[in-house]
Design a protein around this motif. Structure first.
Motif, short mmCIF file in Angstrom:
data_model
loop_
_atom_site.label_atom_id
_atom_site.label_comp_id
_atom_site.label_asym_id
_atom_site.label_seq_id
_atom_site.Cartn_x
_atom_site.Cartn_y
_atom_site.Cartn_z
N ASN A 157 0.80 -1.24 0.00
CA ASN A 157 0.00 0.00 0.00
C ASN A 157 0.82 1.28 0.00
OD1 ASN A 157 -2.44 -1.53 0.23
ND2 ASN A 157 -2.07 -1.69 2.43
N SER A 158 2.12 1.20 0.02
CA SER A 158 2.95 2.40 0.13
C SER A 158 2.98 3.21 -1.16
CB SER A 158 4.36 2.04 0.57
OG SER A 158 4.34 1.64 1.91
N VAL A 159 3.34 4.49 -1.01
CA VAL A 159 3.38 5.43 -2.13
C VAL A 159 4.78 6.04 -2.19
CG1 VAL A 159 2.43 7.57 -3.08
CG2 VAL A 159 0.93 5.99 -1.82
N VAL A 160 5.34 6.08 -3.39
CA VAL A 160 6.60 6.78 -3.65
C VAL A 160 6.24 8.02 -4.47
CG1 VAL A 160 8.82 6.67 -4.83
CG2 VAL A 160 7.98 4.67 -3.57
N ASN A 173 2.35 0.88 4.11
CA ASN A 173 1.40 1.93 4.47
C ASN A 173 2.06 3.28 4.78
OD1 ASN A 173 -0.98 0.17 4.37
ND2 ASN A 173 0.02 -0.82 6.12
N THR A 174 3.12 3.60 4.02
CA THR A 174 3.79 4.88 4.20
C THR A 174 3.93 5.61 2.87
OG1 THR A 174 5.99 3.89 3.98
CG2 THR A 174 5.12 4.11 6.21
N ILE A 175 4.21 6.90 2.96
CA ILE A 175 4.48 7.73 1.79
C ILE A 175 5.90 8.26 1.95
CG2 ILE A 175 3.81 9.78 0.49
CD1 ILE A 175 0.98 9.42 1.73
N VAL A 176 6.70 8.10 0.90
CA VAL A 176 8.07 8.60 0.90
C VAL A 176 8.27 9.50 -0.30
CG1 VAL A 176 8.98 6.58 2.13
CG2 VAL A 176 9.05 6.65 -0.37
N LEU A 184 7.57 10.68 4.54
CA LEU A 184 6.77 11.91 4.51
C LEU A 184 5.54 11.82 5.40
CD1 LEU A 184 6.81 12.79 0.69
CD2 LEU A 184 8.27 13.72 2.49
N SER A 185 4.90 10.63 5.37
CA SER A 185 3.62 10.52 6.06
C SER A 185 3.23 9.05 6.17
CB SER A 185 2.57 11.29 5.28
OG SER A 185 1.28 11.07 5.76
N ASN A 186 2.39 8.76 7.15
CA ASN A 186 1.71 7.48 7.18
C ASN A 186 0.54 7.55 6.21
OD1 ASN A 186 3.18 5.93 9.19
ND2 ASN A 186 2.44 7.49 10.63
N LEU A 187 0.26 6.48 5.53
CA LEU A 187 -0.83 6.46 4.56
C LEU A 187 -2.17 6.79 5.23
CD1 LEU A 187 -1.51 5.94 1.59
CD2 LEU A 187 -1.85 3.55 2.19
N GLU A 188 -2.38 6.31 6.43
CA GLU A 188 -3.66 6.53 7.12
C GLU A 188 -3.92 8.02 7.36
OE1 GLU A 188 -2.31 5.90 11.77
OE2 GLU A 188 -2.95 4.17 10.62
N ASP A 189 -2.88 8.85 7.41
CA ASP A 189 -3.06 10.29 7.60
C ASP A 189 -3.63 10.97 6.36
OD1 ASP A 189 -1.98 9.97 10.13
OD2 ASP A 189 0.03 10.56 9.50
N LYS A 190 -3.53 10.31 5.21
CA LYS A 190 -4.00 10.87 3.93
C LYS A 190 -5.36 10.32 3.50
CE LYS A 190 -0.29 13.29 3.14
NZ LYS A 190 -0.31 14.73 3.10
N ILE A 191 -5.81 9.25 4.14
CA ILE A 191 -7.08 8.62 3.76
C ILE A 191 -8.21 9.32 4.47
CG2 ILE A 191 -8.40 6.47 3.78
CD1 ILE A 191 -5.73 4.99 3.62
N LYS A 192 -9.16 9.77 3.71
CA LYS A 192 -10.31 10.49 4.30
C LYS A 192 -11.50 9.59 4.43
CE LYS A 192 -8.65 14.74 2.64
NZ LYS A 192 -8.05 15.57 2.14
#
Length: 192
Positions: A157-160, A173-176, A184-192
């Protein structure tokens, strides 16, 4: 050298010495892969025809959910494993001698580079190549113009972020992003 033996030696040894029997066998496979990529990139095809051609390049049957926008380049082809429902956007380059594994539902943006080879730092030994795999876990998303370097695993689930250079593993589950890519962020912080 048979393909299975070549893949086994490349995986076990993790190195290809310039001018060696393994190097010569790798070059022969690469020659055929470049030919197949040129055919793919210089025609007009349906999605089904693209899947068939990429299946020939990688030696693996692809599912109906696979989608690729040309152009596409693979240096070797036969050390690339693609999961189900994978999307690869245009302009991507796969240097797969060290192995690339794309997990189910991976998304690859425009002009992404996967580099599984590094050359020896000694100038008189630069033809020696060191190989390490790259793996994208399920639902990984790689933004446009990112470069993923050898030995890296991108977690589920991670995002580059676009334009990043990834030199280290990315947890699930992270964004780099950035060069070199950093958390940069945990993925859960970006999911609305």
């Amino acid at each position: 050298m048979e393909l299975e033996k070549l893949l086994s030696k490349m995986a076990e040894e993790g190195v290809i010495h310039g001018g060696s029997e393994v190097n010569e066998a790798m070059v022969a496979v690469s020659d055929e892969t470049r030919r197949l990529c040129a055919i793919l990139n210089n025609g007009v095809y349906t999605n089904e025809e693209i899947r068939e051609q990429v299946s020939r390049i990688i030696g693996q049957e692809l599912d109906e959910g696979f989608s690729l926008f040309v152009p596409f380049t693979s240096d070797f082809g036969k050390n690339l494993t693609i999961g189900k429902n994978v999307f690869i956007n245009s302009g991507c380059r796969f240097q797969d001698q060290g192995q690339i594994i794309l997990g189910d539902e991976s998304l690859i943006g425009h002009n992404v580079v996967f580099a599984t080879i590094n050359h020896d730092y000694n100038p008189s030994n630069r033809r020696t190549m060191y190989l390490k795999p790259i793996e994208l876990k399920k639902r990984a998303w790689i933004g446009s113009n990112a470069t993923i370097l050898l030995g890296v695993t991108i977690g589920e689930n991670s995002v580059v972020a676009a334009g990043s250079v990834v030199t280290k593993d990315v947890p699930p589950n992270t964004i780099v992003g950035g060069n070199p890519a950093k958390f940069l962020s945990n993925l859960e912080d970006k999911i609305k």
